[in-house]
Design an enzyme around this catalytic site. Structure first.
Site, PDB file in Angstrom:
ATOM      1  N   SER A  25       0.809  -1.220   0.000  1.00 42.70           N
ATOM      2  CA  SER A  25       0.000   0.000   0.000  1.00 42.70           C
ATOM      3  C   SER A  25       0.843   1.271   0.000  1.00 42.70           C
ATOM      4  O   SER A  25       0.381   2.319  -0.468  1.00 42.70           O
ATOM      5  CB  SER A  25      -0.938   0.001   1.208  1.00 42.70           C
ATOM      6  OG  SER A  25      -0.209  -0.124   2.416  1.00 42.70           O
ATOM      7  N   GLY A  62      -2.085  -4.223   1.222  1.00 43.21           N
ATOM      8  CA  GLY A  62      -2.218  -5.401   2.056  1.00 43.21           C
ATOM      9  C   GLY A  62      -1.276  -6.530   1.711  1.00 43.21           C
ATOM     10  O   GLY A  62      -1.239  -7.549   2.415  1.00 43.21           O
ATOM     11  N   ASN A  90       3.801  -5.348   5.690  1.00 42.72           N
ATOM     12  CA  ASN A  90       2.636  -6.114   6.123  1.00 42.72           C
ATOM     13  C   ASN A  90       3.026  -7.423   6.793  1.00 42.72           C
ATOM     14  O   ASN A  90       2.261  -7.959   7.603  1.00 42.72           O
ATOM     15  CB  ASN A  90       1.702  -6.374   4.943  1.00 42.72           C
ATOM     16  CG  ASN A  90       0.969  -5.115   4.523  1.00 42.72           C
ATOM     17  OD1 ASN A  90       0.403  -4.407   5.347  1.00 42.72           O
ATOM     18  ND2 ASN A  90       0.998  -4.815   3.235  1.00 42.72           N
ATOM     19  N   ASP A 172      -3.728   7.544   9.816  1.00 42.30           N
ATOM     20  CA  ASP A 172      -3.383   6.227  10.360  1.00 42.30           C
ATOM     21  C   ASP A 172      -1.937   6.144  10.827  1.00 42.30           C
ATOM     22  O   ASP A 172      -1.524   5.151  11.419  1.00 42.30           O
ATOM     23  CB  ASP A 172      -3.675   5.125   9.340  1.00 42.30           C
ATOM     24  CG  ASP A 172      -2.866   5.268   8.047  1.00 42.30           C
ATOM     25  OD1 ASP A 172      -1.931   6.074   7.988  1.00 42.30           O
ATOM     26  OD2 ASP A 172      -3.194   4.541   7.088  1.00 42.30           O
ATOM     27  N   HIS A 175       0.660   5.468   6.442  1.00 47.73           N
ATOM     28  CA  HIS A 175       0.793   5.772   5.019  1.00 47.73           C
ATOM     29  C   HIS A 175       1.128   7.244   4.792  1.00 47.73           C
ATOM     30  O   HIS A 175       0.483   8.118   5.379  1.00 47.73           O
ATOM     31  CB  HIS A 175      -0.511   5.422   4.288  1.00 47.73           C
ATOM     32  CG  HIS A 175      -0.831   3.969   4.360  1.00 47.73           C
ATOM     33  ND1 HIS A 175      -1.673   3.447   5.323  1.00 47.73           N
ATOM     34  CD2 HIS A 175      -0.412   2.932   3.589  1.00 47.73           C
ATOM     35  CE1 HIS A 175      -1.760   2.139   5.139  1.00 47.73           C
ATOM     36  NE2 HIS A 175      -1.016   1.797   4.099  1.00 47.73           N
TER      37      HIS A 175
END
Length: 205
Positions: A25, A62, A90, A172, A175
Site C-alpha cells: 500500500s 495489504g 505487512n 493512520d 501511510h
C-alpha cells in the site's frame, strides 16, 4: 557536470526504460489521489532530470512478501528493465516470522536475477511493539540479503525521513500523505538513479 544541473540525455533515445515497483500500500499510494503516490512522484522526478523512464506500479494494498512472490510472474509480464522491491511492512503488521519473509524475498530476488533484471531492495523496519528481538531479526533480513548480493542497490529504509512524522503521514500514521510521498521519492532518487545506471545501454529493450 556541474552540481545542481539537470542530467540531460542520461538514457539512450528510444522507448523509456521500464522500472517496476513491486510493493504494497505504501507504493500503491493508499489514500492518495491518482498521481500523488510514490511511483508517480518518482517518475516525475526522473523525467525532470532527463531520464526517459516509465514506472510500472505493481503495488497492492495489504500485500505481504508472500503475495509479492506469488504475483511476480504477472508483474514481469510487461518486461521491466529494472525493479524496485519494496515489501515487508505487512509481514511485520501481521507478525509473520522474519524467516518466512527471508524465504519470500530470496525467491523474488532469485526470480529477478534469473532474468538479469537489476534490482533495488528497499528495507523496512518492524513496529516497536513487536519487541526488540523481532525488530533486529526483521531488519537483518534486508541487510543480510543486500550483503549476500553485492549487485543489488540497497536502500535501507523505504520510509526514511517520513515515518513517525505526523505532518508527513495520513491519520493512520502508517501511510504517507502527498508531502510524505514526495519526500519518499526525493530521498530514494539517488539510489534509483544508481539502479538505472546499471541497466545496460546496449541490451535490447
Amino acid at each position: 557536470m556541474l552540481a545542481g544541473t539537470k542530467l540531460v540525455e542520461a538514457q539512450p533515445s528510444g522507448r523509456p526504460i521500464r522500472l517496476l515497483m513491486l510493493g504494497d500500500s505504501i507504493t500503491a499510494g493508499y489514500g492518495l489521489a491518482r498521481g500523488e503516490g510514490p511511483p508517480a512522484r518518482i517518475e516525475a522526478l526522473l523525467r525532470d532530470r532527463g531520464r526517459n523512464v516509465t514506472l510500472q506500479d505493481a503495488g497492492v494494498s495489504g500485500d505481504t512478501t508472500a503475495g509479492g512472490r506469488a504475483r511476480l510472474e504477472w508483474a514481469l509480464a510487461d518486461r521491466p528493465d529494472a525493479a524496485i522491491v519494496a515489501l515487508g511492512g505487512n509481514d511485520a503488521l501481521r507478525g509473520l516470522t522474519p524467516a518466512q519473509m527471508r524465504a519470500n524475498l530470496t525467491a523474488i530476488l532469485d526470480g529477478l536475477a534469473a532474468r538479469n533484471i537489476p534490482v533495488l531492495l528497499a528495507g523496512m523496519m518492524a513496529p516497536p511493539n513487536l519487541g526488540a528481538e523481532y525488530g533486529r531479526e526483521f531488519a537483518a533480513v534486508f541487510s543480510d540479503l543486500a550483503a549476500a548480493r553485492p549487485q543489488l542497490v540497497f536502500y535501507p529504509f523505504l520510509l526514511e525521513g517520513v515515518a513517525g512524522d505526523p505532518a508527513l503521514n495520513q491519520a493512520d500514521r502508517i501511510h504517507p500523505n502527498p508531502r510524505g510521498a514526495q519526500i519518499l521519492a526525493e530521498r530514494m532518487l539517488p539510489a534509483i538513479e544508481t539502479l538505472l545506471d546499471r541497466v545496460s545501454a546496449s541490451a535490447p529493450r
